[in-house]
Motif scaffolding. Structure first.
Motif, short mmCIF file in Angstrom:
data_model
loop_
_atom_site.label_atom_id
_atom_site.label_comp_id
_atom_site.label_asym_id
_atom_site.label_seq_id
_atom_site.Cartn_x
_atom_site.Cartn_y
_atom_site.Cartn_z
N HIS A 173 -8.23 13.61 -1.13
CA HIS A 173 -7.00 13.25 -0.44
C HIS A 173 -6.13 14.50 -0.30
O HIS A 173 -5.27 14.77 -1.13
N THR B 11 0.84 -1.18 0.00
CA THR B 11 0.00 0.00 0.00
C THR B 11 0.88 1.24 0.00
O THR B 11 2.11 1.15 -0.04
N THR B 12 0.27 2.41 0.08
CA THR B 12 1.02 3.65 0.20
C THR B 12 1.39 3.94 1.65
O THR B 12 2.06 4.95 1.92
N VAL C 214 -5.40 4.42 4.50
CA VAL C 214 -5.24 4.22 3.06
C VAL C 214 -6.52 3.63 2.48
O VAL C 214 -7.26 2.92 3.15
N HIS C 215 -6.77 3.93 1.20
CA HIS C 215 -8.02 3.56 0.56
C HIS C 215 -7.73 2.92 -0.79
O HIS C 215 -6.97 3.46 -1.59
N TRP C 216 -8.35 1.75 -1.03
CA TRP C 216 -8.20 1.03 -2.30
C TRP C 216 -9.43 1.23 -3.16
O TRP C 216 -10.55 0.95 -2.74
N VAL D 127 -6.44 1.23 -7.00
CA VAL D 127 -5.08 1.58 -6.59
C VAL D 127 -5.16 2.06 -5.15
O VAL D 127 -6.23 2.50 -4.69
N TRP D 128 -4.06 1.97 -4.43
CA TRP D 128 -4.03 2.46 -3.06
C TRP D 128 -3.71 3.95 -3.06
O TRP D 128 -2.83 4.41 -3.77
N GLN D 129 -4.43 4.69 -2.25
CA GLN D 129 -4.18 6.11 -2.05
C GLN D 129 -4.17 6.41 -0.56
O GLN D 129 -4.93 5.82 0.21
N THR D 130 -3.32 7.33 -0.16
CA THR D 130 -3.26 7.76 1.23
C THR D 130 -4.27 8.87 1.47
O THR D 130 -4.40 9.80 0.68
N VAL D 131 -5.02 8.74 2.57
CA VAL D 131 -5.98 9.76 2.99
C VAL D 131 -5.44 10.38 4.27
O VAL D 131 -5.07 9.67 5.20
#
Length: 277
Positions: A234, A161-162, A188-190, A193-197
């Motif tokens: 984000h 993940t990120t 983190v949210h999928w 793709v994984w993104q950092t919140v």
């Protein structure tokens, strides 16, 4: 939890099939049950610490814990079931009574097929702490260093993940909408793709869950977070403000992410600091 037997216990996991059937598990093999009116201790058959619980009904539930311990409820009593591993089992989840997964610290991913536990190759050679799935062929495990392992019905695949630290909990609504939380307030949210919140807190987060278009996370020092399931922007909103003096005397308005009872809420499709609620 108030159980009137004079025993002080750390509880690690809770699950229920309904408002009159709730279980909590913890240190020294402790299990207590809520019947809708009161809590009562129930013999577990083990003195090993229990870390998590999950079930399918009032007659089928599983606890996992220290040194490879699993304990099964059949509607009448709890009984230990051998797993073949001595590693601590940290989380449990299943898609049904005959397909249950358990993850471990520096050890195997285990699967229950209705008869026996077997070891699976997890693709992550590190501790796993969180487990959730949307279906029998879509199971997610998260853990050390932001690592994630995903089951597709045939095999486990490792990815990253990120997140830069350990992930402790995972939950989602579908195979394309998965949330994970961890140390230092990581969220983190999928969505393919994984993104950092940006969560707005640096407190460790251990659990995540959602309903009604909202996702919730909980962690150290009374931290509770709430945000939108979808449409999250984000962006860096900065640390939350304490809205009242902390027990350590930090003045109101102090920009400290660790302040006790810090809380965030969703507003304008983003995470924002707010008063405790």
């Amino acid at each position: 939890i108030s159980v009137n037997d004079g025993v002080q216990t750390r509880f690690n996991g809770i699950w229920g099939s309904g408002p009159s059937d709730v279980w909590a598990v913890g240190a020294s093999g402790r299990i207590v049950h809520w019947n809708g009116a009161a809590w009562a201790s129930v013999a577990s058959g083990t003195s090993n610490e229990l870390f998590a619980i999950w079930g399918t009904s009032s007659t089928n539930a599983w606890d996992v814990g220290q040194s490879g311990t699993t304990v099964r409820w059949n509607g009448v009593s709890w009984a230990t079931v051998p797993t073949g591993t001595y590693r601590d089992l940290t989380a449990v989840w299943g898609s049904g009574p005959n397909s249950i997964w358990a993850v471990s610290s520096y050890g195997p991913i285990l699967h229950w097929d209705g008869t026996v536990w077997t070891s699976q190759i997890g693709g992550v050679n590190a501790s796993l702490f969180g487990l959730w799935g949307s279906a029998n062929n879509d199971v997610w495990a998260v853990g050390y260093g932001g690592g994630v392992a995903r089951w597709n019905g045939a095999s486990w695949t490792a990815s990253q993940t990120t997140a830069t630290g350990d992930l402790k909990g995972v939950w989602g609504t579908s195979s394309g909408d998965v949330w994970a939380v961890g140390t230092r307030g990581q969220l983190v949210h999928w969505t393919g793709v994984w993104q950092t919140v940006n969560s707005g807190t640096s407190n460790d987060l251990y659990g995540v869950w959602g309903a009604g278009g909202q996702v919730w996370a909980a962690g150290d020092l009374g931290t509770i977070l709430r945000g939108p399931l979808r449409g999250c922007r984000h962006e860096d909103l900065g640390p939350p403000r304490c809205t009242s003096p902390t027990p350590t005397g930090r003045p109101a308005g102090s920009r400290r992410a660790w302040c006790d009872h810090s809380c965030l809420r969703a507003a304008a499709a983003r995470w924002k600091p707010c008063a405790w609620f």
